[in-house]
Design a protein around this motif. Sequence first.
Motif, short mmCIF file in Angstrom:
data_model
loop_
_atom_site.label_atom_id
_atom_site.label_comp_id
_atom_site.label_asym_id
_atom_site.label_seq_id
_atom_site.Cartn_x
_atom_site.Cartn_y
_atom_site.Cartn_z
N SER A 82 -7.38 0.03 -3.00
CA SER A 82 -6.91 -1.34 -3.32
C SER A 82 -5.53 -1.40 -3.93
CB SER A 82 -7.90 -2.01 -4.28
OG SER A 82 -9.20 -1.90 -3.80
N LEU A 83 -4.61 -0.66 -3.37
CA LEU A 83 -3.29 -0.60 -3.97
C LEU A 83 -2.56 -1.94 -4.02
CD1 LEU A 83 -2.28 2.81 -2.44
CD2 LEU A 83 -2.52 2.33 -4.87
N PRO A 84 -2.55 -2.74 -2.96
CA PRO A 84 -1.71 -3.95 -3.01
C PRO A 84 -1.99 -4.83 -4.23
CG PRO A 84 -2.51 -3.59 -0.77
CD PRO A 84 -3.23 -2.60 -1.65
N THR A 124 -4.19 8.53 5.78
CA THR A 124 -4.61 7.16 6.10
C THR A 124 -5.78 7.16 7.08
OG1 THR A 124 -3.30 6.75 8.12
CG2 THR A 124 -2.14 6.51 6.02
N VAL A 125 -6.27 8.34 7.46
CA VAL A 125 -7.35 8.42 8.44
C VAL A 125 -8.70 8.30 7.73
CG1 VAL A 125 -8.50 9.89 10.14
CG2 VAL A 125 -6.00 9.84 10.02
N PRO A 126 -9.49 7.30 8.10
CA PRO A 126 -10.79 7.11 7.44
C PRO A 126 -11.87 7.99 8.06
CG PRO A 126 -10.37 5.29 8.93
CD PRO A 126 -9.21 6.23 9.07
N ILE A 153 -5.33 7.30 0.88
CA ILE A 153 -5.50 5.85 0.78
C ILE A 153 -6.55 5.32 1.75
CG2 ILE A 153 -3.08 5.59 0.05
CD1 ILE A 153 -2.71 4.04 2.75
N ALA A 200 -6.99 6.52 -3.61
CA ALA A 200 -6.18 5.40 -4.10
C ALA A 200 -6.66 4.10 -3.51
CB ALA A 200 -4.73 5.64 -3.72
N ARG A 247 -3.60 11.42 16.87
CA ARG A 247 -4.36 12.00 17.98
C ARG A 247 -3.96 11.43 19.33
NH1 ARG A 247 -10.41 9.48 16.66
NH2 ARG A 247 -9.71 7.33 16.50
N LYS A 248 -3.31 10.26 19.36
CA LYS A 248 -2.93 9.65 20.63
C LYS A 248 -1.55 10.14 21.06
CE LYS A 248 -3.46 5.21 19.87
NZ LYS A 248 -4.19 4.26 19.01
N SER A 296 -9.99 4.15 3.31
CA SER A 296 -11.05 3.44 2.58
C SER A 296 -12.12 4.43 2.14
CB SER A 296 -11.64 2.35 3.47
OG SER A 296 -12.06 2.90 4.69
N SER A 324 0.84 -1.21 0.00
CA SER A 324 0.00 0.00 0.00
C SER A 324 0.87 1.25 0.00
CB SER A 324 -0.91 0.03 1.23
OG SER A 324 -1.70 -1.13 1.30
N PHE A 379 -1.21 7.28 12.21
CA PHE A 379 0.02 6.52 12.50
C PHE A 379 -0.36 5.09 12.88
CE2 PHE A 379 4.15 5.89 14.85
CZ PHE A 379 4.97 6.18 13.77
N GLY A 380 -1.27 4.52 12.10
CA GLY A 380 -1.65 3.12 12.28
C GLY A 380 -0.80 2.24 11.38
N ARG A 381 -1.38 1.14 10.94
CA ARG A 381 -0.62 0.17 10.17
C ARG A 381 0.02 0.82 8.94
NH1 ARG A 381 -5.21 -3.60 11.70
NH2 ARG A 381 -6.22 -2.18 10.27
N CYS A 382 -0.76 1.56 8.15
CA CYS A 382 -0.22 2.16 6.93
C CYS A 382 0.62 3.41 7.22
CB CYS A 382 -1.35 2.54 5.98
SG CYS A 382 -2.17 1.09 5.28
N1 LIG Z 1 -5.88 2.17 -0.50
C1 LIG Z 1 -5.38 1.03 -0.12
O1 LIG Z 1 -4.87 0.26 -0.90
C2 LIG Z 1 -5.42 0.69 1.33
C3 LIG Z 1 -4.58 -0.28 1.87
C4 LIG Z 1 -4.60 -0.51 3.24
C5 LIG Z 1 -5.46 0.21 4.05
N2 LIG Z 1 -6.30 1.11 3.47
C6 LIG Z 1 -7.21 1.92 4.26
O2 LIG Z 1 -6.39 2.92 4.85
C7 LIG Z 1 -6.92 3.27 6.11
C8 LIG Z 1 -5.85 3.06 7.17
O3 LIG Z 1 -5.56 1.69 7.25
P1 LIG Z 1 -4.67 1.16 8.45
O4 LIG Z 1 -4.51 -0.28 8.26
O5 LIG Z 1 -3.46 2.02 8.59
O6 LIG Z 1 -5.64 1.46 9.67
P2 LIG Z 1 -5.31 1.71 11.18
O7 LIG Z 1 -4.14 0.91 11.59
O8 LIG Z 1 -6.56 1.55 11.89
O9 LIG Z 1 -4.89 3.26 11.23
C9 LIG Z 1 -5.81 4.29 11.12
C10 LIG Z 1 -5.22 5.56 11.66
O10 LIG Z 1 -6.20 6.58 11.53
C11 LIG Z 1 -6.47 7.14 12.82
N3 LIG Z 1 -7.88 7.50 12.92
C12 LIG Z 1 -8.94 6.73 12.71
N4 LIG Z 1 -10.08 7.42 12.86
C13 LIG Z 1 -9.71 8.67 13.22
C14 LIG Z 1 -10.42 9.86 13.51
N5 LIG Z 1 -11.73 9.92 13.47
N6 LIG Z 1 -9.70 10.97 13.83
C15 LIG Z 1 -8.36 10.94 13.87
N7 LIG Z 1 -7.65 9.83 13.59
C16 LIG Z 1 -8.31 8.72 13.28
C17 LIG Z 1 -6.09 6.08 13.79
O11 LIG Z 1 -5.81 6.67 15.02
P3 LIG Z 1 -6.24 5.94 16.40
O12 LIG Z 1 -5.28 4.81 16.58
O13 LIG Z 1 -6.11 7.03 17.40
O14 LIG Z 1 -7.64 5.47 16.20
C18 LIG Z 1 -4.86 5.49 13.12
O15 LIG Z 1 -3.74 6.30 13.36
C19 LIG Z 1 -8.15 2.39 6.31
O16 LIG Z 1 -9.27 3.12 5.91
C20 LIG Z 1 -7.91 1.24 5.37
O17 LIG Z 1 -9.11 0.66 4.93
C21 LIG Z 1 -6.29 1.35 2.14
#
Ligand SMILES: NC(=O)c1ccc[n+]([C@@H]2O[C@H](COP(=O)([O-])OP(=O)(O)OC[C@H]3O[C@@H](n4cnc5c(N)ncnc54)[C@H](OP(=O)(O)O)[C@@H]3O)[C@@H](O)[C@H]2O)c1
Lengths: 292, 292, 292, 292
Positions: free
Chosen positions: C266-268, C219-221, C242, C264, C185-186, C244, C136, C162-165
Motif C-alpha cells: 500500500s505504498l501510494p 513486482t511479480v505476484p 511490492i 512493501a 516472461r513475454k 501484493s 508506488s 514489466f507491467g504497470r509498476c
Molecule cells: N505495494 C504497493 O503499494 C503496490 C502498488 C501497486 C501494485 N502493487 C502490486 O504489485 C504487483 C504488480 O502490480 P502491477 O500493477 O505492475 O501489475 P501488472 O501490470 O499485472 O504486472 C505484473 C507483472 O508481473 C508479471 N507476472 C505475473 N505473474 C507472473 C508469473 N507467474 N510469472 C512471471 N511473471 C508474472 C506480469 O507478466 P505478464 O504480463 O507476462 O503476465 C507483469 O509483468 C501486483 O501484485 C499489485 O497488487 C503493489
Amino acid sequence: MLTGIKMAVLGGDARMVEVISHALDLDASVYLIGFEDLEINMADAVKTNLTPDILRDLDALILPVTGMGDDWTIVSKYSARPITLSDDHFANLSKRCKIFTGIARTVLNETCRRHGLKLVKLMELDEVAILNSIPSAEGAIQMAMENTDFTIHGSEIAVLGFGRCGITLARMCAGIGAKVKVGARKESDLARIVEMGFQAFPLSQISYELQQTDIVFNTVPAQILTSEVLSRMKKSCVIIDIASSPGGTDFRFAEKRGIKALLAPSLPGIVAPKTAGQIIAKTICRLVLDHA
Amino acid sequence: MLTGIKMAVLGGDARMVEVISHALDLDASVYLIGFEDLEINMADAVKTNLTPDILRDLDALILPVTGMGDDWTIVSKYSARPITLSDDHFANLSKRCKIFTGIARTVLNETCRRHGLKLVKLMELDEVAILNSIPSAEGAIQMAMENTDFTIHGSEIAVLGFGRCGITLARMCAGIGAKVKVGARKESDLARIVEMGFQAFPLSQISYELQQTDIVFNTVPAQILTSEVLSRMKKSCVIIDIASSPGGTDFRFAEKRGIKALLAPSLPGIVAPKTAGQIIAKTICRLVLDHA
Amino acid sequence: MLTGIKMAVLGGDARMVEVISHALDLDASVYLIGFEDLEINMADAVKTNLTPDILRDLDALILPVTGMGDDWTIVSKYSARPITLSDDHFANLSKRCKIFTGIARTVLNETCRRHGLKLVKLMELDEVAILNSIPSAEGAIQMAMENTDFTIHGSEIAVLGFGRCGITLARMCAGIGAKVKVGARKESDLARIVEMGFQAFPLSQISYELQQTDIVFNTVPAQILTSEVLSRMKKSCVIIDIASSPGGTDFRFAEKRGIKALLAPSLPGIVAPKTAGQIIAKTICRLVLDHA
Amino acid sequence: MLTGIKMAVLGGDARMVEVISHALDLDASVYLIGFEDLEINMADAVKTNLTPDILRDLDALILPVTGMGDDWTIVSKYSARPITLSDDHFANLSKRCKIFTGIARTVLNETCRRHGLKLVKLMELDEVAILNSIPSAEGAIQMAMENTDFTIHGSEIAVLGFGRCGITLARMCAGIGAKVKVGARKESDLARIVEMGFQAFPLSQISYELQQTDIVFNTVPAQILTSEVLSRMKKSCVIIDIASSPGGTDFRFAEKRGIKALLAPSLPGIVAPKTAGQIIAKTICRLVLDHA
Ligand SMILES: NC(=O)c1ccc[n+]([C@@H]2O[C@H](COP(=O)([O-])OP(=O)(O)OC[C@H]3O[C@@H](n4cnc5c(N)ncnc54)[C@H](OP(=O)(O)O)[C@@H]3O)[C@@H](O)[C@H]2O)c1
Ligand SMILES: NC(=O)c1ccc[n+]([C@@H]2O[C@H](COP(=O)([O-])OP(=O)(O)OC[C@H]3O[C@@H](n4cnc5c(N)ncnc54)[C@H](OP(=O)(O)O)[C@@H]3O)[C@@H](O)[C@H]2O)c1
Ligand SMILES: NC(=O)c1ccc[n+]([C@@H]2O[C@H](COP(=O)([O-])OP(=O)(O)OC[C@H]3O[C@@H](n4cnc5c(N)ncnc54)[C@H](OP(=O)(O)O)[C@@H]3O)[C@@H](O)[C@H]2O)c1
Ligand SMILES: NC(=O)c1ccc[n+]([C@@H]2O[C@H](COP(=O)([O-])OP(=O)(O)OC[C@H]3O[C@@H](n4cnc5c(N)ncnc54)[C@H](OP(=O)(O)O)[C@@H]3O)[C@@H](O)[C@H]2O)c1
C-alpha cells in the motif's frame, strides 16, 4: 524591449533573417544593408546603404557570422555583390555602438581596436558555444544516421572530448538509446561523465577503448584519431569529426584502412539555420539591452 | 546453437544477409537461393537451387520481408531474375518445416494452409513490431531533421498514437531534447504518457492541440490529420507520416495549405537494413530453436 | 464541470480529502459522511448523515479505497466510530447513482449486483493502476534509499516484472542513474525493455541474472525469488517486494541467508496520499462526467 | 596496483572502511590506527600505534573526512578514545609521504606547511565534489520524499545553483519525472540548463519564479531564499537546503510563514557511507599511484 535602439545588419546568411526578425519583434529600428534579394514585409526594417548619417546614430552594427574578410569585404547571401567596408565607416561609428560578429579576422580586430570600438565575437562567448552545440550535435547525429546501415539505438558510440559539444552529443546519443562512452583528459570531466550515466575513459587509453565502437564523434581539436588508434578500430566504424578544421582524424590513414571518416564543418548554419540564427539573435539583443 | 538445423533463404534484400550471417554464426546449414550476386565467403553457406531433395530436409524456409507475390514470384536484390515458386515446392516440404515471411499475401497464406504448413508472419509478431519501431523511429527523426531548418531539441513535437512506434518516437524525441506531446484515445495510454513525462492529450482534441506544433509524427493508420486539423496548424509545421499507406494525413489539403507532409513507408529496410535484418535474424533463429 | 451533480463521500483517509476538494473545485455538491474530525472550510461541502433523502438524490456514492468490510462497516480516519451501512441504504439509491470504491469485497459486490447498481472498482482500472505506479515506484525507491548504505546511482538494479509498476520502476531507477536490468516472461516485454534502454532477461534465467545485483524490486505476484535464486545472490543485496501480499520472495530463506528483504504494501496511500488522492479524484470526476 | 606502498589510516567513520578495503585490494600495506572496535579479517591490514618507525616509512597518511581538530585530536568511530597527534608525528614523516584529509583546519594546514608536507584536501578536489554530488543529491531527494505527501514525479521543482550539486540534482529529479526549473546567475549556465532540457531562469528573478514551486533544492551558499522570496512562495512548498551551513534560507522567516525548510548537512556520509567511502578510496589510491 529595444524601443529607440538603432541597429544595422550587414549581409550574411539565413541566420541573419532571424536576427532581423527578433530585433524587430523587440521594437528596434533595423537598417538592412546587402539584403536586396530578401523579401521581407516588416515595418521598421529599412533597406538602405551605409551612409555616414546612419552610422553615426547606430547602437549596434551586426556583421555576419563569418565576419569581415581581411580585404574589407562582407559576403551576403541576399545580395549579388559583396559589401565593401572602409576605415571611414568605422570612423563614423559612435563610441557607444557595439559591433557584433561571429568570428573576427585580423583587420576587423585591428580596426576596432584602433577606433576604440567594442567588438563582440559571438562564437567566442561560452553561452553561444553551448547553445550552438545543440544544432552541431543534431547535425552530427543526422550525418551518422545518413552514413550507417544500423541504428544509433543500441550502437556502441564513443564521444571524444567533453566540452561544449561533447556533453550535448553524449546526452543526445544516450537519449536516443545508444551505449555511450566518453573520453576526456580531466579527472573532473571523467567524474561528470560517470554522474551523467555514460561510461568514462581517459583519452590516454583511446586506442584500447575504441576497438568495439560503431560510431565515433570527435570534438577534440587535436589529432587523437591517429593511425595507431584507427588501426585497432573496426573497419565498419563511422567517424564524424566535428572539431575545427583539420579535425582530429588522420583522414588519409582512415581512408587507407577503409574506415568512413567525415569532417563536418559549420553544422549549425547548414542543418538548422533558423535555430542557429535565433541563438545569435537572442544573444545580440540581450547584450544590446544589457548596456542600453 | 542451431547445429544440425537446415535452413533455406530465398531472395530478399540486405536484411536477409543478416539472417544468413546470424544463422551461420549459430552453426546452422544454410542454403542460399537467389543470391548469385552476393559475395559471401562463409563456410556452410551453399548457393544452390530449389531441388526436391533440399526441400524435403528443411527445418526452415525463409522468404523475404515482402513475402511471395500472388503470381508465385519472389524478388531478390542479389539475383537478376525473380525466383518463381510452385505448389510442388510446398508439397515437397516436410511438415516440421517452418516458413518465415515478413508479410503474407493471399496465395502464400492459402498454399500454406492447404499443405498444413506453419507460416510465421514476422511483421505481425508484437516483439518484431516493437523492435522494428526502433529503426522506424530513427528513420522518421532523420527525415524530420532533413526537412526542417530548426532543431528537434527545443521544438514542440506531437506524436499521434501511442502504440509500438508511438512510444519509441516519443521517447527518442524527448531524449534529444524536444518538448513532446502525445495524442492517444485510450485512458490507459494517456496515463502512461503522463508517467513517461510527456504531455498527454486525447485524440478527440487534436485540432486544438496541434496549433503550436513544429513537427508532427503520425503513427495512426486512420485519417486524423484532416483538412480541419491541418487548417489550424502552423504553415511551417512538418508532418512525418509513418502510418501504413495511405497514411493518416489529408496530403492534398496539406499541400494546398503549404504544409510539408511526407509519407514515409518501409523505413527499417531503408535507413537501417543491418539493424532491421538482425531483428528478423534473431527472431527467426529463436523460433526455430524453440521448437527444434 | 460537475455543476448540479450530487456526490456523497463516506469515510476514508487523506486521499478522500483530495476527492472532496477536486469535486468541489468542479462545482459539485458534496455530502461528507464520517468526517466529523476533518477541518474543512469549503462552501458546498455539507457534513451530514446518510438519510434516505440524500441517498435518493445522489449521482455518485464514494467509498474509501479499502471499500466496505463484509460486516457492512466503513472505516474513516476522520471519525471516531466506523460508519455502518445496511441493505436499506443501497435500496434507497437511484439507479443512475454510481458507487466508487478502491477494491470490493464479497458483500459489497453482492449487494450492488442485487440492487442493479453500477460499482466502479477503481484499483482495477488500468489507467488508475498506471498512475498509481508512480507513487508506488517512488515509495519503493525511497525504501531502497533508506535501507542501503550506497546510492541508487551506479548500482546494479533488477526489476522483476514489466507491467504497470515494473515499467515505472525501471524508468525512474535509470533516471536516477542506476544500471537497470528487467526480467519478464513475454518476448514483447523483452523487446520493449531493450527499446527503453534497459538490459532484458527472460525470467527463466533469474537465478543466473541476479548474482551481481545490489537491489531487487519485485513486482511479480508469484514466488519467483525462491530459495534457489536467493542462495546465489549477494548477501548485501536488498529486496524491495511490492507485489501484493504475500509478495514474490521466500522471506524465511532470505532472512536465513542474511539478505534484507522487505514487503512493501500500500505504498501510494502511505508515501504520497495527496498524489494518490488526486489520481482517484480525477478518475472519479471524469467517470461521473462522462455519463452525466 | 599499490604493491609495496605503505599507508596508515587514522580513525574516521564507515567511509574509511572502504578506503582500507580498496587499498588492500590494490595490494597496499595498510596500518590501522584507532580501529580497535572494527572487525576486519584481511591480511596485510595491521592494527597498530603511531610509532616513529611506521611514520618514517609511510607513503600516505590518511586522516578522516573531517580532518584534525585544532586541538590536534582525531575522532574515530571505531575507537573509544580520540587519537591525539603532535608536531613530532609530522616531523617523523618522510617528505614523500602525502597526507590526505577531507577538509583542513588551521593547525593541520599550518603544520603541513611548516614541515613541507604535501596535504591533499579531498573535498576541495573538483572530481571528488562532483562524485560526492551523487550521494548528496540522492540524500536530498530522499529527504524531499520523506517530507512531502506528494510525489517528486509531476511536481514543480526548482534547483537553485547549477554547480557540482545543482547539475546532479536537476538531472535526477527530471529522471524521476519532475518538472524541473533551475536558477543560475551565469549566462553559460543558463545555456547548459536549456540544453539539458530544464527550464532556466536567472537568479535575479527568483522571487517571481518560485511562486508555484512544490519543492526547492538550494545549493547556493548565500542567503537567496530571503523573506521576500519566501513570502511569495506556496505555504505547502518544501525546501531542502544543502548549501554549507548556515544554508541559503531565512529559516526563521520560513518557520514563521509555515514553510517547511530543512538544512541538510553532510549527506554523503549519512545516506550512503559506502558510496562516499568508495569515492574517497578511489581518489586516494589514484593520487598515491600517480606519483608513486
Ligand atoms: N505495494 C504497493 O503499494 C503496490 C502498488 C501497486 C501494485 N502493487 C502490486 O504489485 C504487483 C504488480 O502490480 P502491477 O500493477 O505492475 O501489475 P501488472 O501490470 O499485472 O504486472 C505484473 C507483472 O508481473 C508479471 N507476472 C505475473 N505473474 C507472473 C508469473 N507467474 N510469472 C512471471 N511473471 C508474472 C506480469 O507478466 P505478464 O504480463 O507476462 O503476465 C507483469 O509483468 C501486483 O501484485 C499489485 O497488487 C503493489
Ligand atoms: N563542426 C561544427 O559545426 C562545429 C560546431 C561547434 C564546434 N565545433 C568545433 O568542435 C570543437 C569542440 O568545440 P567545443 O565548443 O566543444 O569546444 P570545447 O568546449 O573547448 O571542448 C573541447 C574538448 O576537447 C578537449 N581537448 C582540447 N584539446 C585537447 C587535447 N590536446 N587533448 C585532449 N583533449 C583536448 C577539451 O578538453 P579540456 O577541457 O581538458 O581542454 C574538451 O573536452 C572545436 O574545434 C570547435 O571549433 C565545430
Ligand atoms: N513507415 C514505416 O516504416 C513503418 C514502420 C512500422 C510501422 N508502420 C506503420 O505505422 C503504423 C503504426 O504502427 P505500430 O506498430 O505503432 O501500430 P500499433 O502498435 O497498432 O499503434 C497504432 C496506434 O494508433 C492508434 N490507432 C489506431 N487506429 C486508430 C483510430 N482509428 N483512431 C485513433 N487511434 C488509432 C492505436 O490506438 P489504440 O491502441 O487505441 O488502437 C495505437 O496507439 C501502422 O500503420 C504500421 O503499419 C510503418
Ligand atoms: N549537504 C551536503 O551534504 C552537501 C554536499 C555537497 C555540497 N554541499 C554544499 O552545497 C553547496 C554547493 O556545493 P557545490 O559542490 O555544488 O558547489 P559549486 O559547484 O560551487 O556550486 C555552487 C553554485 O552556487 C552558485 N553561487 C555561489 N554563490 C552564489 C551567489 N552569491 N549568488 C548566486 N549564486 C551563487 C554558483 O554559481 P557561480 O558558478 O555563478 O558561482 C554555483 O552555481 C556548497 O555550499 C557545499 O558546501 C553540501
